[in-house]
Write an enzyme that holds these catalytic residues in place. Sequence first.
Site, mmCIF file in Angstrom:
data_model
loop_
_atom_site.group_PDB
_atom_site.id
_atom_site.type_symbol
_atom_site.label_atom_id
_atom_site.label_comp_id
_atom_site.label_asym_id
_atom_site.label_seq_id
_atom_site.Cartn_x
_atom_site.Cartn_y
_atom_site.Cartn_z
ATOM 1 N N GLY A 1 -36.948 49.066 -23.496
ATOM 2 C CA GLY A 1 -35.986 47.957 -23.403
ATOM 3 C C GLY A 1 -35.406 47.603 -24.752
ATOM 4 O O GLY A 1 -35.566 48.345 -25.719
ATOM 5 N N ASN A 2 -34.720 46.487 -24.828
ATOM 6 C CA ASN A 2 -34.174 46.015 -26.111
ATOM 7 C C ASN A 2 -34.233 44.489 -26.161
ATOM 8 O O ASN A 2 -34.635 43.843 -25.198
ATOM 9 C CB ASN A 2 -32.744 46.537 -26.318
ATOM 10 C CG ASN A 2 -31.806 46.039 -25.242
ATOM 11 O OD1 ASN A 2 -31.538 44.851 -25.142
ATOM 12 N ND2 ASN A 2 -31.314 46.951 -24.410
ATOM 13 N N ARG A 3 -33.834 43.930 -27.273
ATOM 14 C CA ARG A 3 -34.043 42.489 -27.508
ATOM 15 C C ARG A 3 -32.958 41.589 -26.934
ATOM 16 O O ARG A 3 -32.976 40.388 -27.169
ATOM 17 C CB ARG A 3 -34.113 42.222 -29.021
ATOM 18 C CG ARG A 3 -35.327 42.786 -29.689
ATOM 19 C CD ARG A 3 -35.319 42.355 -31.158
ATOM 20 N NE ARG A 3 -36.078 43.270 -31.980
ATOM 21 C CZ ARG A 3 -37.381 43.228 -32.128
ATOM 22 N NH1 ARG A 3 -38.084 42.302 -31.512
ATOM 23 N NH2 ARG A 3 -37.995 44.093 -32.898
#
Length: 413
Positions: free
Chosen positions: A221-223
């Site tokens: 995932g990412n932030r």
Amino acid sequence: MRDAGERSLARPGGFVGARIALGVSGGIAAYKAADLASRLIRAGSTVDVMMTDGATRFIQPLTFEALTGRAVFSDVFDGWKDGSAGHVSLARDADVVVIAPATANTIARLASGYTEDMIGAVALATEAPLLIAPAMEHHMWHHAATRANVQTLVDRGAIVIPPETGRLASGAFGDGRLASPDAIIGSLRAVLGQYGALAGRRVIVSAGGTREALDPVRYIGNRSSGRMGIAIAEAAVETGADVTIVATPGVLGPLHGMKVVRVESAIEMQRAIEEAVRDADVLVMAAAVSDFRSRTLASHKIKKKADQDLLTIQLVKNPDIVASITGERLLKIGFAAETRDLLDNARRKLLDKGLAMIVANDAVDTIGHERSTATFLFADRDPIALPSLSKDEVARRLVAEVISLIAERDRDA
Ligand code: C5P
């Protein structure tokens, strides 16, 4: 007297400067109306509170007077002073009338038109939209009399914000909890914006970071918090658009007043957007889409072995969603979050992806933060460099550009 349409056209959508008449009737949920009033004030609205006698037994008028800085009305003869014509002034000045909580009794009185207090009088006298957020005991809500009264109000154009299911004041579990302040505010936002410049336009916004599954419990995932996408969706609702937000699980904001489609991966997001953009005017791709996904999806949790120091995962490229979506009349807007060569990279993406506009900003300063320093780049216009602004303000400016791009598109058509 101005009608509701003229009144709303005379002011921009949204809460800033809106006149909201808030009716509070006598249920235990009356205390929640204080939070609602406080949030509306903080959003920039002027709130006139009207209370039934019952409501004043649950919560003091002084609470609302302190929150709103204005007199609270209860008796229908209240407010006939200083040039003000009581319920007539309140009814005329309101951009919207919202009754929260609305008890079974208040709903019955509104349906019958029998009015003995300020709420009933204002509801009869106003041409502004009427929103009703019922709260009562489960059986009262389901009683045939209440059902018929609610239907009567809906048939007359009132908007009912349905109560939630959960633990009620009696301790029992059932239907009848007052809708959350977020839900009420979401409905208010849509009503206040209904005559805005994007009325009748369909806007699709993607928000959040995609999750690319590795096994049943893990993902890449990412932030991205989705905050920018939510702000854009809300700003579009504020100007009257019919908004669909395609949101990943990390998008936690209250998403009211818009259609919500939940997705996880880039492939799911692509499918959802393809479906949503039919007949849409605008696609705003604010989501952080993973460029790659795992080549394989393990059907069981990947286990580490005792002698294992290295795990190799092969990744395959995801489709470029915004580039792949085409539509003759569809305005596509993208984002470029970069850590270097910001404007050059953004300009290249604008062209490669066939966008009408791209929002360029520094990835580290923006992702996960409340503020953003963005530059708008256009296919056919000069760029606009914005100062550091809240994401809500960037969203409003973006929507203002969307309105002007649509006008240009329609002129050229
Ligand atoms: O190429 P890059 O990921 O930097 O481009 C960012 C823009 O493209 C964003 O608007 C993003 O939502 C969109 N995008 C997309 N599909 C991808 C990757 C990015 O639509 N696979």
